[in-house]
Design an enzyme around this catalytic site. Structure first.
Site, PDB file in Angstrom:
ATOM      1  N   GLU A 150      35.511 -14.328  -4.816  1.00 16.72           N
ATOM      2  CA  GLU A 150      36.560 -13.140  -3.963  1.00 16.72           C
ATOM      3  C   GLU A 150      37.802 -12.981  -2.984  1.00 16.72           C
ATOM      4  O   GLU A 150      38.128 -11.905  -3.838  1.00 16.72           O
ATOM      5  CB  GLU A 150      35.223 -11.875  -3.813  1.00 16.72           C
ATOM      6  N   LYS A 204      35.136 -14.545   1.138  1.00 14.66           N
ATOM      7  CA  LYS A 204      34.218 -12.772   1.159  1.00 14.66           C
ATOM      8  C   LYS A 204      33.375 -13.390   0.256  1.00 14.66           C
ATOM      9  O   LYS A 204      33.857 -13.682  -1.058  1.00 14.66           O
ATOM     10  CB  LYS A 204      35.581 -12.474   0.630  1.00 14.66           C
ATOM     11  N   ASP A 259      30.735 -12.209  -2.704  1.00 13.33           N
ATOM     12  CA  ASP A 259      30.620 -10.552  -3.839  1.00 13.33           C
ATOM     13  C   ASP A 259      28.789 -10.103  -3.475  1.00 13.33           C
ATOM     14  O   ASP A 259      28.150 -10.229  -4.201  1.00 13.33           O
ATOM     15  CB  ASP A 259      30.911 -10.927  -5.261  1.00 13.33           C
TER      16      ASP A 259
END
Length: 204
Positions: free
Chosen positions: A162, A27, A29
């Site tokens: 993240e 993931k 950011d």
């Protein structure tokens, strides 16, 4: 080509799926965006429906350089540091808009055809073909398959990332919140603090 698209949104969870039917992505950011090209017309739309076509010129330029005249890509607008990690503060500052790239993880339409009914693995294959050679301004999100999910999440946390998003490899793209897309966040990442601060601001 279809004219109406809505984002598929992951459901937050505390544990990463570890079955064979899942694939897992880091993931990044950034800002969730969708890039739509129809001939020489390119639009960059945010999750909240804002038109940011003029904000991130590198992404738009990359879309226009592609030989394919019609496509819709789902991804994350990011600023990458020298270490290859996304820098949300740099992105949010608006000082580096010319450096913002698209971290592309899905494709919704290609060559006038709606691909949302295809399983994710087939959409991934179409996306890889569209962006082969890693054109400047866009890059394909890498992913891992199967039971490796929990190990990948621990590695992402160790690297200060993240978190990860896990997706059912055999499912179609659906609008709205989906339990077939699962996001698990690194609880020590600054993004979590930003969310908590926003919630506290609403409740104060």
């Amino acid at each position: 080509m279809p004219t109406a698209f809505e984002f598929c949104l992951p459901t937050a969870a505390k544990t990463v799926p570890d079955g064979p039917d899942w694939l897992h992505e880091i993931k990044y950011d950034g800002y969730r965006v969708r890039i739509e090209r129809q001939g020489r017309d390119v639009r960059l739309v945010t999750r909240n429906g804002h038109n940011w076509t003029g904000r991130f010129p590198w992404i738009v330029e990359a879309a226009l350089k592609n030989r394919e005249q019609q496509f819709v890509i789902d991804g994350e607008a990011v600023v990458l540091g020298v270490d290859g990690v996304s820098d949300f503060n740099a992105l949010h500052s608006r000082k580096y808009d010319d450096e913002v790239q698209l971290y592309a993880f899905d494709i919704l339409a290609l060559g006038g055809e709606d691909l949302r009914q295809l399983p994710l693995t087939m959409r991934k294959a179409n996306l890889a073909r569209l962006l082969r050679g890693r054109p400047d301004g866009m890059f394909v999100a890498p992913f891992e398959m199967g039971e490796i999910g929990p190990d990948l999440f621990r590695a992402a946390c160790d690297m200060g990332l993240e978190g990860i998003v896990s997706k059912r490899r055999d499912r179609r793209y659906v609008a709205g919140r989906s339990r077939e897309w699962i996001k698990v966040k690194n609880r020590t990442h600054p993004a979590v603090s930003r969310v908590m601060d926003a919630l506290e601001g609403r409740n104060s």
